[in-house]
Design an enzyme around this catalytic site. Structure first.
Site, PDB file in Angstrom:
ATOM      1  N   SER A 199       0.777  -1.144   0.150  1.00 42.42           N
ATOM      2  CA  SER A 199       0.033   0.161   0.040  1.00 42.42           C
ATOM      3  C   SER A 199       0.891   1.373  -0.027  1.00 42.42           C
ATOM      4  CB  SER A 199      -0.937  -0.123   1.193  1.00 42.42           C
ATOM      5  OG  SER A 199      -2.079   0.816   1.163  1.00 42.42           O
ATOM      6  N   ASP A 409      -8.560  -4.990  -6.747  1.00 37.05           N
ATOM      7  CA  ASP A 409      -8.398  -3.693  -5.887  1.00 37.05           C
ATOM      8  C   ASP A 409      -8.360  -2.346  -6.804  1.00 37.05           C
ATOM      9  OD1 ASP A 409      -6.880  -1.699  -4.425  1.00 37.05           O
ATOM     10  OD2 ASP A 409      -5.028  -2.557  -4.653  1.00 37.05           O
ATOM     11  N   HIS A 463      -6.927  -5.290  -1.912  1.00 38.84           N
ATOM     12  CA  HIS A 463      -6.011  -4.333  -1.003  1.00 38.84           C
ATOM     13  C   HIS A 463      -6.116  -4.508   0.334  1.00 38.84           C
ATOM     14  CE1 HIS A 463      -3.612  -0.431  -1.429  1.00 38.84           C
ATOM     15  NE2 HIS A 463      -3.925  -0.638  -0.336  1.00 38.84           N
TER      16      HIS A 463
END
Length: 486
Positions: A199, A409, A463
């Site tokens: 991330s 994601d 994600h």
């Protein structure tokens, strides 16, 4: 002499190795504490059991602090788990969780670490139960999970000035952290070193990797045996990441052809900063259309957030709505099947704020109030806007890297990640193809520049990928870290 010692350890039985592990951890902690008597906290704690876990831990866990700024009293907290295979020879991975301001225990408990939360049915109060996770990356690697930047997790500063941070400052402090940690743990100084994270850590991982490389050119010790880096669902370039979102939503069938084509035409495929009123209108229309989609995983429900600890019946009712009963066919009927993944985060929050847990982890009293998985209140400046050039420099220097994306994601879409990888203009070594786990397609992959860079999608993941597909991600990591093609 060192190789002989490694060979001896490698040939010991599992029981003997575990005993040696605890002795070594305790010895390291004692030596670090004596050598660092000026620190405000003991350097580390050998953790043999954890509240909520039945029996002694089946893996070696060390926690502790490393002071990275003496004048402002910045202490970074870490969790260190040794490899279950051969800690003396296996790689050393420094793992960072995104945010900025998210605790690395998210990676430890939700993604790549050796334990996870469990229960027989709905959560009804008390201390959450934790169990061993067989898909842990520590099967093949030593991992240091670091709470960074300061203010994340149990990391803290003794002064207000020390509480301020930024991308560049975080990188400087992590370099100090790693240097001090290896000084106190010389056993791992020759292990192949990798930097990893997911991330928002996509902004930190390549920046830190390059800083370590440059540090090796100085006279500072120790020398880092740096081999490469790992970035999952990585934030890399704000414009590129955002520009890929709308094509991704269209490709997934979430917006109409007409809406997409109008936006594409009026924006010139640049959606991150609309240059005209028509573009801005199109982008807003798309945002309105998809506002109730779970951006982390477009197929999963968008759930309500439960922030407060579960002390009352109403809150427990909310928690129950976020969970489903265990599947009867599950291999371990203790594992919770979450209808909403935010439920597991609530369990983590309850667990990490329990005083017995903090005591077991060696958290210093009075340093951190309420633990938050992601502390959004930190004083932080995102002063690195793109890491594309960092990746290019690292590729030219010959470092290995694996970049991977969950293909569902929409926060950092796979389309965006592939777009900036193309900007590196690397030659393709192994073109786009499926990769498999247990005979099933686990995603798709492509490798570049004589296999220095591997890109992979993880099919069905969001994600971040390892939270959704732990088995596939563990297999991906194990193959890559050993030099085996996916």
């Amino acid at each position: 002499m060192r190789e002989e010692a490694r060979t001896m350890v490698a040939t010991r039985s599992t029981t003997s190795r575990r005993c040696l592990t605890w002795w070594w951890l305790a010895c390291c902690c004692f030596v670090s504490w004596v050598a660092s008597s000026s620190w405000t906290a003991a350097a580390c704690v050998a953790v043999t059991s954890l509240p909520g876990f039945d029996g002694p831990l089946p893996f070696s866990l060390e926690t502790g602090y490393v002071e990275v700024n003496e004048s402002t009293g910045v202490q970074l907290f870490y969790y260190f788990v040794q490899s279950e295979k051969n800690p003396d020879l296996d790689p050393l991975l420094l793992w960072l969780t995104g945010g900025p301001g998210c605790s690395s225990i998210s990676g430890l408990a939700h993604e790549i670490g050796p334990f996870q939360f469990a229960a027989k049915r709905y959560y009804s109060g008390g201390l959450p139960i934790i169990i061993y996770r067989p898909e842990t990356w520590t099967k093949v690697s030593n991992i240091i999970f670091v709470d960074s930047p300061v203010g994340a997790g149990f990391s803290y500063a003794a002064t207000e000035e020390g509480s301020k941070s930024s991308d560049t400052n975080a990188v400087k402090q992590l370099l100090i952290f790693l240097r001090k940690w290896l000084h106190d743990h010389p056993r791992f100084s020759l292990n192949p070193l990798y930097i990893g994270g997911d991330s928002y850590s996509g902004m930190i991982v390549p920046t830190l990797t390059l800083a370590i490389d440059e540090s090796n050119g100085s006279e500072e010790k120790p020398f880092f045996n740096l081999k490469g880096y790992i970035a999952g669902n990585p934030v890399t370039d704000y414009k590129i990441d955002e520009d890929g979102r709308i094509p991704f939503l269209h490709g997934m069938g979430l917006i109409s052809d007409e809406l997409y084509e109008h936006a594409k035409e009026t924006c010139g495929e640049k959606y991150s900063a609309p240059s005209n009123a028509q573009c801005a209108h199109s982008v807003q229309a798309i945002n309105d259309c998809t506002k109730d989609i779970n951006r982390g995983h477009i197929l999963e429900p968008l759930c309500e957030e439960l922030q407060s600890p579960i002390h009352n019946t109403a809150a427990r009712d909310v928690m129950s709505r976020l969970m489903l009963e265990s599947r009867p066919a599950a291999a371990d009927d203790d594992i919770i099947i979450f209808e909403c993944r935010k439920a597991s985060r609530v369990l983590l929050k309850i667990w990490a704020n329990d005083e017995t847990v903090r005591e077991s982890l060696g958290v210093q009293k009075g340093t951190v109030g309420e633990w938050k998985r992601c502390n959004r209140d930190i004083d932080y400046n995102s002063d690195v806007r793109s890491t594309v050039e960092y990746h290019l420099t690292l590729m030219r220097k010959g470092y290995r890297a694996i970049i991977y994306s969950g293909d569902h994601d929409s926060r950092v879409p796979s389309i965006s990640t592939q777009a900036w990888i193309r900007l590196l203009n690397l030659s393709i070594a192994d073109d786009w193809r499926p990769w498999y786990v247990d005979g099933q397609v686990a995603g798709f992959t492509r490798s570049y520049a004589s296999n220095n860079l591997t890109y992979a999608t993880v099919k069905g993941a969001g994600h971040t990928a390892a939270e959704y597909k732990p088995k596939e991600c563990q297999e991906m990591f194990a193959r890559w870290i050993s030099g085996t093609p996916l």
